[in-house]
Design an enzyme around this catalytic site. Structure first.
Site, PDB file in Angstrom:
ATOM      1  N   TYR A  37     -12.388  -2.142  -4.350  1.00 56.75           N
ATOM      2  CA  TYR A  37     -12.938  -2.276  -3.002  1.00 56.75           C
ATOM      3  C   TYR A  37     -14.465  -2.165  -2.975  1.00 56.75           C
ATOM      4  O   TYR A  37     -15.046  -1.882  -1.926  1.00 56.75           O
ATOM      5  CB  TYR A  37     -12.313  -1.239  -2.070  1.00 56.75           C
ATOM      6  CG  TYR A  37     -10.886  -1.561  -1.708  1.00 56.75           C
ATOM      7  CD1 TYR A  37     -10.584  -2.614  -0.850  1.00 56.75           C
ATOM      8  CD2 TYR A  37      -9.827  -0.837  -2.242  1.00 56.75           C
ATOM      9  CE1 TYR A  37      -9.273  -2.929  -0.524  1.00 56.75           C
ATOM     10  CE2 TYR A  37      -8.509  -1.144  -1.920  1.00 56.75           C
ATOM     11  CZ  TYR A  37      -8.243  -2.194  -1.064  1.00 56.75           C
ATOM     12  OH  TYR A  37      -6.945  -2.510  -0.745  1.00 56.75           O
ATOM     13  N   GLU A  39      -9.257 -10.837  -7.733  1.00 57.04           N
ATOM     14  CA  GLU A  39      -8.338  -9.726  -7.496  1.00 57.04           C
ATOM     15  C   GLU A  39      -7.132  -9.777  -8.431  1.00 57.04           C
ATOM     16  O   GLU A  39      -6.677  -8.741  -8.914  1.00 57.04           O
ATOM     17  CB  GLU A  39      -7.899  -9.713  -6.035  1.00 57.04           C
ATOM     18  CG  GLU A  39      -9.027  -9.357  -5.091  1.00 57.04           C
ATOM     19  CD  GLU A  39      -8.625  -9.326  -3.630  1.00 57.04           C
ATOM     20  OE1 GLU A  39      -9.429  -8.845  -2.822  1.00 57.04           O
ATOM     21  OE2 GLU A  39      -7.505  -9.754  -3.288  1.00 57.04           O
ATOM     22  N   LYS A  65       0.822  -1.221   0.000  1.00 53.73           N
ATOM     23  CA  LYS A  65       0.000   0.000   0.000  1.00 53.73           C
ATOM     24  C   LYS A  65       0.858   1.274   0.000  1.00 53.73           C
ATOM     25  O   LYS A  65       2.066   1.238   0.237  1.00 53.73           O
ATOM     26  CB  LYS A  65      -0.921  -0.021   1.214  1.00 53.73           C
ATOM     27  CG  LYS A  65      -1.972  -1.132   1.157  1.00 53.73           C
ATOM     28  CD  LYS A  65      -2.846  -1.079   2.380  1.00 53.73           C
ATOM     29  CE  LYS A  65      -3.945  -2.116   2.347  1.00 53.73           C
ATOM     30  NZ  LYS A  65      -4.792  -2.027   3.561  1.00 53.73           N
ATOM     31  N   HIS A 117      -2.159  -5.412   1.553  1.00 53.02           N
ATOM     32  CA  HIS A 117      -3.460  -6.054   1.348  1.00 53.02           C
ATOM     33  C   HIS A 117      -3.182  -7.458   0.865  1.00 53.02           C
ATOM     34  O   HIS A 117      -2.233  -7.687   0.113  1.00 53.02           O
ATOM     35  CB  HIS A 117      -4.268  -5.302   0.275  1.00 53.02           C
ATOM     36  CG  HIS A 117      -5.425  -6.113  -0.261  1.00 53.02           C
ATOM     37  ND1 HIS A 117      -6.668  -6.075   0.289  1.00 53.02           N
ATOM     38  CD2 HIS A 117      -5.481  -7.008  -1.284  1.00 53.02           C
ATOM     39  CE1 HIS A 117      -7.462  -6.907  -0.377  1.00 53.02           C
ATOM     40  NE2 HIS A 117      -6.763  -7.479  -1.342  1.00 53.02           N
ATOM     41  N   ASN A 165      -1.868   0.142   6.951  1.00 54.99           N
ATOM     42  CA  ASN A 165      -1.286  -1.092   7.470  1.00 54.99           C
ATOM     43  C   ASN A 165      -0.385  -1.818   6.469  1.00 54.99           C
ATOM     44  O   ASN A 165      -0.140  -3.006   6.596  1.00 54.99           O
ATOM     45  CB  ASN A 165      -2.373  -2.012   8.033  1.00 54.99           C
ATOM     46  CG  ASN A 165      -3.356  -2.466   6.977  1.00 54.99           C
ATOM     47  OD1 ASN A 165      -3.150  -2.306   5.779  1.00 54.99           O
ATOM     48  ND2 ASN A 165      -4.444  -3.059   7.426  1.00 54.99           N
TER      49      ASN A 165
END
Length: 140
Positions: free
Chosen positions: A51, A128, A11, A117, A114
């Site tokens: 998402y 995905e 990310k 993913h 965080n």
């Protein structure tokens, strides 16, 4: 044991801090092979589409805004039970609850930022992966 593929995204918080190599080292050290990799800057429409499953959740808009805030590194990981293995190496979503040595425990800035993913199932991994890569992009 089953040979699987899963999607991993490094990310914007991690790419901003040049942690791509460190994250990849942890993934590879856990026995996962990177068989496709692409650094991209998602558009708002792309992040919303990726998402979409979270569209009705209160964090959706913040998640999209975060994911377009900088480049991400999308990659396909391959290995025995790759989905579960990747999730184990990533650690808990909340880095405060993540086990020592996991990516999120070592690199995450917050529950939102965080660092990574990962697909949560083999079925979602296939969806995905197809979002970011064609079959020609994946070299096993």
């Amino acid at each position: 044991m089953a040979l699987e593929r899963t999607l991993s995204i490094i990310k914007p918080d991690a790419t901003r801090r040049n942690l791509t190599g460190a994250v990849n080292a942890k993934l590879e050290g856990a026995g996962l092979r990177i068989v496709a990799q692409r650094r991209v800057r998602l558009t708002t429409a792309q992040a919303e589409a990726f998402y979409a499953v979270h569209r009705e959740r209160p964090f959706f808009r913040d998640l999209v805004t975060f994911m377009v805030s900088g480049p991400v590194v999308a990659q396909v990981l391959e290995g025995e039970n790759a989905v579960a293995r990747n999730r184990e190496v990533m650690g808990a979503t909340n880095p405060a609850n993540a086990a020592p040595g996991t990516i999120r425990k070592e690199f995450a800035e917050s529950i939102e930022a965080n660092s990574v993913h990962g697909s949560d199932s083999a079925e979602n991994a296939a969806i995905e992966i197809a979002f970011f890569f064609s079959g020609l992009d994946i070299v096993g």
